[in-house]
Design a protein around this motif. Structure first.
Motif, mmCIF file in Angstrom:
data_model
loop_
_atom_site.group_PDB
_atom_site.id
_atom_site.type_symbol
_atom_site.label_atom_id
_atom_site.label_comp_id
_atom_site.label_asym_id
_atom_site.label_seq_id
_atom_site.Cartn_x
_atom_site.Cartn_y
_atom_site.Cartn_z
ATOM 1 N N PRO A 130 -5.536 2.737 -1.751
ATOM 2 C CA PRO A 130 -6.693 1.809 -1.663
ATOM 3 C C PRO A 130 -7.292 1.443 -3.003
ATOM 4 O O PRO A 130 -8.028 0.465 -3.093
ATOM 5 N N LEU A 131 -6.993 2.205 -4.047
ATOM 6 C CA LEU A 131 -7.564 1.917 -5.365
ATOM 7 C C LEU A 131 -7.178 0.520 -5.853
ATOM 8 O O LEU A 131 -7.938 -0.126 -6.585
ATOM 9 N N PHE A 132 -6.030 0.027 -5.435
ATOM 10 C CA PHE A 132 -5.585 -1.293 -5.893
ATOM 11 C C PHE A 132 -6.451 -2.423 -5.318
ATOM 12 O O PHE A 132 -6.380 -3.551 -5.794
ATOM 13 N N LEU A 133 -7.259 -2.119 -4.322
ATOM 14 C CA LEU A 133 -8.097 -3.164 -3.711
ATOM 15 C C LEU A 133 -9.242 -3.603 -4.615
ATOM 16 O O LEU A 133 -9.926 -4.593 -4.322
ATOM 17 N N ILE A 134 -9.474 -2.889 -5.688
ATOM 18 C CA ILE A 134 -10.558 -3.302 -6.606
ATOM 19 C C ILE A 134 -10.079 -4.387 -7.569
ATOM 20 O O ILE A 134 -10.899 -4.961 -8.295
ATOM 21 N N ILE A 135 -8.787 -4.676 -7.602
ATOM 22 C CA ILE A 135 -8.274 -5.684 -8.545
ATOM 23 C C ILE A 135 -8.941 -7.052 -8.338
ATOM 24 O O ILE A 135 -9.358 -7.683 -9.321
#
Length: 286
Positions: A5-10
């Protein structure tokens, strides 16, 4: 849910940069180049491309947890003395009630029932159907198989119930208030057969008329245990002890099945990226 889910901050970083990161002032101006007078805050195609590629990187996944419970039950035969003496002091009904409570706890096991007096016979084969077994117990009364006590015959006959058993643990619980005076089968033959088939025998003697030496011998030779009881509470305690000693094993194996859906946002992300590139080429077309 997303695996990363960390990639959702892009996409948020993209918006932040569009707001806070100033464009460089140094430019090369081509006289005939197309100049965008009203530059948009966010290029929608570019944003959609970044958004869906970020979702693909976050790896949307559907997780299904499958728990496989493996039950390792016992095969248990109860040999119940129904000789005439079991009518005294209501011993037969006390024994039946304790047996009912015992089989109720053996949810993963098959239980069979052999009764004996002058003769021994099978009242119930090994079955997981505890309700049917309780119904059979209701119909058993002192003297139903004769007034005498054929302990060795009952044990030998019980051995036959395990003939097609694949259970690793085979148990006989013998309940009697007397000593053998009617068997055709010799005791040494009975014990030899039980040992050969690896059947463990718990012998329960009720009252003063039993033959404790023989009952203890049978239990010891087969890896079981002898219990000498004089009251209802002691009999209940014996069955609780056997229940603890021969506890059914239940193991579980958890399988996690994952279905990945990253290919769908990846496809959309690439599509919007190609649209973005195409539109930029149109802008810079002379």
């Amino acid at each position: 849910m997303f695996e990363y889910p960390l990639f959702l901050i892009i996409p948020l970083i993209y918006i932040f940069c569009r707001l806070k990161c100033p464009l460089r002032n140094d430019k090369i101006i081509f006289p005939n180049a197309f100049v965008l007078k009203n530059r948009k805050f966010i290029n929608i195609w570019e944003f959609l491309s970044i958004l869906f590629l970020s979702i693909a990187l976050a790896s949307p996944v559907k997780t299904k947890i499958i728990t496989n419970i493996q039950k390792k039950g016992y095969d248990i035969v109860i040999d119940l003395d129904t000789s005439g003496s079991m009518a005294q002091f209501n011993k037969i009904n006390i024994a039946k009630n304790v047996i009912r409570a015992f089989i109720k706890k053996r949810k993963n096991d098959r239980v069979g029932l052999v009764i004996f007096g002058n003769i021994a016979y099978i009242a119930s084969p090994l079955t997981p159907d505890k309700k049917a077994l309780n119904e059979i117990l209701k119909r058993i009364y002192p003297g139903i198989a004769g007034e005498k006590t054929a302990i060795y015959d009952a044990l030998f006959l019980s051995n036959n119930l395990f003939k097609h058993s694949h259970a690793k643990n085979k148990i006989i619980i013998l309940v009697t208030d007397g000593m053998d005076n009617a068997s055709i089968t010799p005791i040494d033959v009975t014990i030899k057969k039980l040992k050969k088939e690896k059947i463990r025998v718990y012998t329960v003697g009720i009252g003063n008329e039993i033959d404790p030496v023989t009952l203890r011998l049978i239990a010891n030779k087969t890896g079981g245990k002898f219990f000498d009881v004089f009251s209802k509470d002691e009999l209940k305690q014996v069955y609780e002890t056997i229940n603890r000693l021969e506890k059914s094993k239940i193991s579980s194996k958890t399988i996690i099945n994952k279905i990945y859906y990253f290919k769908y946002p990846l496809f959309l992300g690439i599509l919007f990226l190609l649209i973005t590139v195409y539109k930029r080429q149109l802008k810079w077309k002379f």
